[in-house]
Write a protein that holds these residues in place. Structure first.
Motif, PDB file in Angstrom:
ATOM      1  N   PHE A 148      17.315  -6.650   5.287  1.00 52.35           N
ATOM      2  CA  PHE A 148      16.675  -5.376   5.590  1.00 52.35           C
ATOM      3  C   PHE A 148      16.594  -4.473   4.366  1.00 52.35           C
ATOM      4  O   PHE A 148      15.650  -3.689   4.227  1.00 52.35           O
ATOM      5  N   LEU A 149      17.554  -4.571   3.474  1.00 55.88           N
ATOM      6  CA  LEU A 149      17.484  -3.769   2.258  1.00 55.88           C
ATOM      7  C   LEU A 149      16.255  -4.138   1.438  1.00 55.88           C
ATOM      8  O   LEU A 149      15.599  -3.280   0.840  1.00 55.88           O
ATOM      9  N   ARG A 150      15.919  -5.438   1.409  1.00 56.17           N
ATOM     10  CA  ARG A 150      14.692  -5.853   0.714  1.00 56.17           C
ATOM     11  C   ARG A 150      13.464  -5.282   1.409  1.00 56.17           C
ATOM     12  O   ARG A 150      12.516  -4.833   0.768  1.00 56.17           O
ATOM     13  N   THR A 151      13.503  -5.309   2.757  1.00 52.52           N
ATOM     14  CA  THR A 151      12.387  -4.755   3.528  1.00 52.52           C
ATOM     15  C   THR A 151      12.230  -3.268   3.247  1.00 52.52           C
ATOM     16  O   THR A 151      11.121  -2.763   3.039  1.00 52.52           O
ATOM     17  N   LEU A 152      13.349  -2.547   3.238  1.00 53.94           N
ATOM     18  CA  LEU A 152      13.304  -1.104   3.008  1.00 53.94           C
ATOM     19  C   LEU A 152      12.773  -0.771   1.624  1.00 53.94           C
ATOM     20  O   LEU A 152      12.013   0.182   1.441  1.00 53.94           O
ATOM     21  N   SER A 153      13.180  -1.567   0.653  1.00 49.00           N
ATOM     22  CA  SER A 153      12.768  -1.295  -0.721  1.00 49.00           C
ATOM     23  C   SER A 153      11.250  -1.320  -0.845  1.00 49.00           C
ATOM     24  O   SER A 153      10.652  -0.438  -1.460  1.00 49.00           O
ATOM     25  N   ALA A 154      10.637  -2.345  -0.223  1.00 52.21           N
ATOM     26  CA  ALA A 154       9.171  -2.440  -0.299  1.00 52.21           C
ATOM     27  C   ALA A 154       8.501  -1.449   0.639  1.00 52.21           C
ATOM     28  O   ALA A 154       7.547  -0.765   0.263  1.00 52.21           O
ATOM     29  N   GLY A 193      -3.341  16.378   7.511  1.00 49.64           N
ATOM     30  CA  GLY A 193      -3.170  15.661   8.772  1.00 49.64           C
ATOM     31  C   GLY A 193      -1.772  15.851   9.343  1.00 49.64           C
ATOM     32  O   GLY A 193      -0.817  16.151   8.626  1.00 49.64           O
ATOM     33  N   ALA A 194      -1.670  15.648  10.646  1.00 51.52           N
ATOM     34  CA  ALA A 194      -0.378  15.758  11.322  1.00 51.52           C
ATOM     35  C   ALA A 194       0.095  14.429  11.889  1.00 51.52           C
ATOM     36  O   ALA A 194       1.182  14.350  12.453  1.00 51.52           O
ATOM     37  N   THR A 195      -0.746  13.398  11.739  1.00 51.81           N
ATOM     38  CA  THR A 195      -0.421  12.107  12.363  1.00 51.81           C
ATOM     39  C   THR A 195      -0.661  10.977  11.370  1.00 51.81           C
ATOM     40  O   THR A 195      -1.740  10.874  10.778  1.00 51.81           O
ATOM     41  N   LEU A 196       0.340  10.129  11.223  1.00 53.92           N
ATOM     42  CA  LEU A 196       0.207   8.940  10.385  1.00 53.92           C
ATOM     43  C   LEU A 196      -0.633   7.910  11.118  1.00 53.92           C
ATOM     44  O   LEU A 196      -0.422   7.653  12.312  1.00 53.92           O
ATOM     45  N   ALA A 197      -1.602   7.333  10.433  1.00 52.83           N
ATOM     46  CA  ALA A 197      -2.532   6.404  11.077  1.00 52.83           C
ATOM     47  C   ALA A 197      -1.806   5.181  11.617  1.00 52.83           C
ATOM     48  O   ALA A 197      -0.855   4.671  11.017  1.00 52.83           O
ATOM     49  N   GLY A 198      -2.286   4.690  12.761  1.00 54.95           N
ATOM     50  CA  GLY A 198      -1.682   3.523  13.391  1.00 54.95           C
ATOM     51  C   GLY A 198      -1.786   2.278  12.545  1.00 54.95           C
ATOM     52  O   GLY A 198      -0.880   1.441  12.538  1.00 54.95           O
ATOM     53  N   ASP A 199      -2.907   2.134  11.773  1.00 54.83           N
ATOM     54  CA  ASP A 199      -3.042   0.937  10.951  1.00 54.83           C
ATOM     55  C   ASP A 199      -2.075   0.953   9.775  1.00 54.83           C
ATOM     56  O   ASP A 199      -1.643  -0.098   9.293  1.00 54.83           O
ATOM     57  N   GLU A 200      -1.684   2.151   9.311  1.00 51.61           N
ATOM     58  CA  GLU A 200      -0.666   2.241   8.265  1.00 51.61           C
ATOM     59  C   GLU A 200       0.675   1.748   8.807  1.00 51.61           C
ATOM     60  O   GLU A 200       1.387   0.975   8.159  1.00 51.61           O
ATOM     61  N   ALA A 201       1.033   2.213  10.008  1.00 52.61           N
ATOM     62  CA  ALA A 201       2.287   1.780  10.616  1.00 52.61           C
ATOM     63  C   ALA A 201       2.277   0.285  10.880  1.00 52.61           C
ATOM     64  O   ALA A 201       3.292  -0.403  10.700  1.00 52.61           O
ATOM     65  N   GLY A 216       7.530  -6.106   7.412  1.00 50.31           N
ATOM     66  CA  GLY A 216       8.628  -6.209   8.356  1.00 50.31           C
ATOM     67  C   GLY A 216       9.339  -4.888   8.590  1.00 50.31           C
ATOM     68  O   GLY A 216      10.512  -4.853   8.963  1.00 50.31           O
ATOM     69  N   PHE A 217       8.641  -3.761   8.348  1.00 50.05           N
ATOM     70  CA  PHE A 217       9.245  -2.437   8.488  1.00 50.05           C
ATOM     71  C   PHE A 217       9.172  -2.025   9.952  1.00 50.05           C
ATOM     72  O   PHE A 217       8.089  -1.881  10.504  1.00 50.05           O
ATOM     73  N   PRO A 218      10.308  -1.815  10.620  1.00 47.12           N
ATOM     74  CA  PRO A 218      10.293  -1.570  12.073  1.00 47.12           C
ATOM     75  C   PRO A 218       9.563  -0.280  12.438  1.00 47.12           C
ATOM     76  O   PRO A 218       9.685   0.737  11.740  1.00 47.12           O
ATOM     77  N   ILE A 219       8.847  -0.318  13.524  1.00 49.64           N
ATOM     78  CA  ILE A 219       8.125   0.864  13.993  1.00 49.64           C
ATOM     79  C   ILE A 219       9.084   1.992  14.320  1.00 49.64           C
ATOM     80  O   ILE A 219       8.775   3.170  14.118  1.00 49.64           O
ATOM     81  N   ASP A 220      10.295   1.666  14.780  1.00 46.54           N
ATOM     82  CA  ASP A 220      11.271   2.707  15.110  1.00 46.54           C
ATOM     83  C   ASP A 220      11.594   3.557  13.874  1.00 46.54           C
ATOM     84  O   ASP A 220      11.685   4.784  13.951  1.00 46.54           O
ATOM     85  N   LEU A 221      11.765   2.882  12.723  1.00 46.77           N
ATOM     86  CA  LEU A 221      12.065   3.620  11.500  1.00 46.77           C
ATOM     87  C   LEU A 221      10.842   4.389  11.008  1.00 46.77           C
ATOM     88  O   LEU A 221      10.972   5.503  10.491  1.00 46.77           O
TER      89      LEU A 221
END
Length: 886
Positions: free
Chosen positions: A364-370, A387-395, A403-408
């Motif tokens: 996960f540390l590798r995932t977080l770094s990227a 803007g006030a909302t991050l685009a869904g395609d970015e997430a 592999g960046f979790p949607i929760d984070l």
């Protein structure tokens, strides 16, 4: 007093009082409807409900529990924790209220030197159910509590149910007064922050029915055997006995918090936001350790996903405290040392537990770094553009590629003051799932140019070892992502992996692809699909669930043995059904397609009419006779011409080379060309049950069957259903159809009578409702909730009758009623009220805005429905306000 000592005192006390001490059940619940053991009572539900006779009359235990519904609240309050321990004592038809109250009071108030918990009597309050005079009297007699320290509460607080018809009963809760520094005086009814619940005694004495909500049900009688179910929160008692502020500061949790403080160089208690992070780490590390000790491992689904989320939230919190290197070796060791006295397994199994934890953090540390760099850039860009909302395609890009979790993503965006377009993200996720996990053919990636496979095919054919082996060691020849050879794939990505050898069956001949995993040093892949994109080459579509896979790495393919065995049963059963069809209908019933997977087969064949019940039964009997005869299943590889000469039947849609594999079941009776996997003898197939026959186009029919245990379970369920019906209706099974028809007719007649009765009952309420009219300005208003109502028509008829009863003066009638999970609303006005400006269509919108619904209508009558029953009083008050301002 240490947490482990509190637990031991509890268990010792109840053991002295003839209770069987029951070991904690696993955190992994046996109940398929829940992932984890979420309450102390869960393991005892079969005994409490009487489904299973209790093996002891009285018991006590310390039960491990996990709850993650409020995971976002962890660290913010003194009460929210994911892992907790519940002490309980249980009586199954043995002692009841007097015993439960006596035991609880004695243990709580006895001195520590006498083995008790040493709480001062003056600090304890209790609540009882509002109608439970018996419990209130027992508390006064046994504990000597004054009446003002025994508070009565309603169903919402002091009545326990499962939420279903069956056992239920009043509760009595024991509270500790933490003192004036924590809130207002006056007991739990006034302030449940100052007055902290530590023990709940459930007196399971009633039977309930017609359950409509948590507080709405009918008490229909008393149970013949009354039970006691109690729960004392160990963490709550511990922080009270240890004189600390919350559960995070107790001896089993604080060491992790302190270690996190040392690693970060930040002091606990100096900053509120940092304190929340420290508490998240302390809670989540302990919870993760305990889940690992019960066999849960990090993954992207189910229990494994919850564990992964806890661990990754811990890593994220450490990074927010300024620590970017690995910390789990220190944090998990601190939790191990704090928990090993109560749970020795965390020390004895440390090597396994720590390996999973450390590998998860490293990945996960590798995932977080990227991912963090990309997310930070996206956040800055969104804010810069206003803007006030991050685009869904970015997430989605962060999740799918890095592999960046949607929760984070949600948490980080929230910290930056942004929302996330979750609907767009979910839509993209759904598209991905459809590509990756739908039916095998639909989830194959559409690659117009198969030249991408050329270099891999040039290395030779993929050797399939699965006819004899379920595991095969091999090496990775290629990795493709989105149809492009990338050479590697990271955790969370969907990829194609090409191997030199494989034991995993690629979909063909109607048999679906194997389930299984591919593992290697530092990585694990979940196999989603196995296909042959070009002749001789096998491609494995996988999700990288751990680590990173790359070209030239060693790999081991592992077939899900149970699934393969069940698929083999279904595939061999397909051959038997095919042979039975040809026996019954003749050679004109030729195969037009098939599908077989674990426990199920589907077979399409050319035929111009539906099969009669007798023909279906004959086919089923022939196939099952072949199972009974335990026919040998043999395979031979020979030339296509030799196979045709031997009478082999070719499968629909298959292409054959110069040499073919011929499968015989019972010699020439069933002889087909088939590359699939099969049982060794027909008896291994087990039961075959035809469950459906239908048309799938002109001159084509389809039969469907369950196979093996799935067939047995289906027939056993039908048998149980018939037995239940014969018992309930006191009718021999041969007469059930006639009896059910008779009951159906009776039920329809009864429903008409009930409808008529309900209509009369509503009509009888008209005078009282009209009498309740209140004068608001120039208008007479009836604004009432009438409770449960059959339908909107009933409510509308009632409103019209009340309006007529009110006469010619300006009148407005507003009625609400509950029907199922909806709140119905009707507004009726007479001509004089409309002249005063009161219009039903406008007023009903006023009502429904508060009820969370929609509606409309004419000026004289309007209606609608909402879902928020709790807001009915506010909705009626809004009508009054509207009329006053008119």
């Amino acid at each position: 007093m240490k947490t482990a000592e509190i637990a031991q005192r509890y268990l010792d006390y109840f053991e002295k009082n003839d209770h069987t001490i029951v070991p904690s059940a696993s955190l992994v619940s046996d109940d398929p409807s829940i992932l984890f053991t979420i309450a102390g009572m869960v393991p005892f539900i079969p005994y409490l409900t009487g489904v299973v006779p209790a093996p002891y009359p009285r018991a006590a235990d310390l039960q491990k529990c996990i709850r993650t519904n409020d995971i976002e609240e962890v660290g913010k309050t003194a009460r929210h924790g994911t892992f907790f321990q519940m002490l309980g004592n249980w009586s199954f038809g043995d002692y009841f209220k007097e015993g439960a109250i006596s035991y609880a009071w004695e243990l709580l108030t006895s001195s520590e030197s006498d083995g008790g918990l040493g709480f001062a009597e003056r600090d304890l309050w209790v609540t009882v159910y509002e109608d439970d005079d018996e419990a209130a009297a027992l508390w006064q007699r046994i504990a000597g509590l004054p009446a003002e320290r025994i508070q009565r509460m309603g169903r919402a607080d002091n009545f326990w149910t499962t939420g279903q018809p069956g056992p239920a009963g009043p509760c009595s809760e024991i509270y500790f007064d933490r003192g004036p520094a924590y809130g207002a005086d006056g007991g739990p009814a006034v302030d449940d922050n100052r007055f902290l619940e530590i023990w709940n005694l459930v007196f399971m004495q009633n039977s309930i029915d017609n359950v409509r909500s948590k507080t709405e049900f009918d008490i229909v009688g008393e149970l013949p055997n009354k039970n006691i179910d109690t729960g004392m929160g160990l963490e709550r008692v511990a922080f009270l006995k240890q004189g600390v502020e919350n559960m995070y500061e107790t001896d089993q949790v604080r060491p992790v918090l302190d270690r996190a403080s040392e690693l970060s160089g930040r002091r606990y208690g100096a900053d509120h936001e940092d304190d929340v992070r420290f508490r998240i780490i302390a809670d989540h590390v302990r919870s993760s350790l305990m889940l690992l000790s019960d066999g849960v491992t990090p993954s992207n689904e189910g229990r494994g996903y919850i564990l992964r989320r806890l661990m990754r939230r811990s890593v994220r919190a450490m990074r927010l405290l300024g620590v970017e290197e690995a910390t789990f070796p220190a944090l998990f060791a601190a939790s191990r040392d704090a928990m090993k006295e109560s749970y020795p397994v965390v020390e004895t199994d440390w090597e396994r537990l720590s390996a999973y934890a450390f590998a998860e953090e490293e990945t996960f540390l590798r995932t977080l770094s990227a991912g963090s760099t990309i997310l930070d850039t996206a956040v800055e860009k969104t804010k810069a553009s206003g803007g006030a909302t991050l685009a869904g395609d970015e997430a989605f890009l962060l999740h799918d590629t890095y592999g960046f979790p949607i929760d984070l993503t949600l948490e980080i965006a929230q910290e930056a003051g942004l929302g996330v377009d979750r609907a767009a993200f979910d839509a993209l996720m759904q598209e991905q799932r459809q590509r990756a996990k739908a039916d095998a053919r639909s989830r194959k990636r559409a690659i117009a140019d198969v030249s991408v496979y050329r270099e891999f095919r040039a290395l030779g054919e993929t050797t399939f070892t699965g006819y004899t082996d379920l595991e095969t060691e091999t090496r990775v020849l290629g990795v493709l992502v989105d149809g492009q050879a990338t050479g590697r794939a990271a955790e969370g990505q969907i990829a194609e992996v090409i191997l030199a050898e494989t034991a995993l069956y690629a979909e063909s001949g109607g048999q679906v692809a194997d389930r299984g995993t591919i593992v290697g040093p530092g990585y694990e892949l979940e196999v989603l699909d196995v296909q042959r994109p070009v002749a001789g080459l096998v491609s494995h579509t996988v999700e990288v669930t751990r680590g990173e896979v790359g070209v030239d790495q060693p790999a081991t393919t592992i077939v899900d043995a149970a699934n393969r065995r069940a698929a083999q049963q279904a595939h061999s059963a397909t051959h038997l059904v095919h042979a039975a069809l040809r026996d019954t209908l003749g050679k004109g019933a030729t195969q037009a397609g098939s599908l077989n997977r674990a426990g199920y087969l589907r077979f399409d064949f050319t035929w111009g009419q539906a099969l009669s019940p007798a023909t279906r039964s004959e086919i089923e009997e022939i196939a099952n006779n072949a199972v009974r005869d335990n026919l040998e299943v043999t395979t031979r590889v020979l030339s296509l011409e030799e196979a045709k000469s031997a009478g082999a039947v070719a499968l629909f849609g298959e292409k054959y080379g110069d040499t073919v594999r011929m499968v015989d079941i019972g010699g020439p009776w069933s002889r087909e060309l088939c590359g699939g996997t099969h049982v060794a003898r027909s008896a291994e197939v087990g039961l075959i049950s035809l469950v459906g026959e239908s048309s799938v186009g002109a001159s084509n029919r389809r039969v469907e069957a369950l196979v093996g245990l799935d067939a047995f379970r289906e027939l056993a369920a039908e048998r149980a259903l018939v037995a239940e019906l014969t018992s309930a209706l006191k009718t021999p099974k041969e007469q059930l159809p006639a009896r059910i028809a008779e009951l159906t007719a009776s039920l329809k007649a009864a429903e008409k009578k009930i409808a008529a009765f309900e209509a009369r009952a509503l009509a009888e309420r008209v005078p009282a409702l009209a009498q309740a009219a209140e004068r608001i300005g120039a208008v007479n208003l009836v604004a009432q909730s009438i409770g449960s109502v059959g339908s909107a028509d009933d409510l509308r008829s009632l409103a019209a009758s009340v309006r007529e009863r009110l006469g010619a003066e300006p009148a407005v009638v507003v009625l609400t009623g509950e029907s199922g999970d909806r709140v119905l609303a009707i507004v009726a006005t007479n001509e004089a009220a409309r002249a005063e400006g009161a219009k039903a269509g406008t007023l009903v919108k006023t009502v429904l805005e508060r009820l969370g619904g929609r509606g409309g209508g004419r000026d004289d009558m309007a209606q609608g429905a909402g879902t928020d029953a709790a807001s009915v009083p506010a909705a009626l008050d809004a009508v009054r306000a509207a009329l006053r301002s008119a």
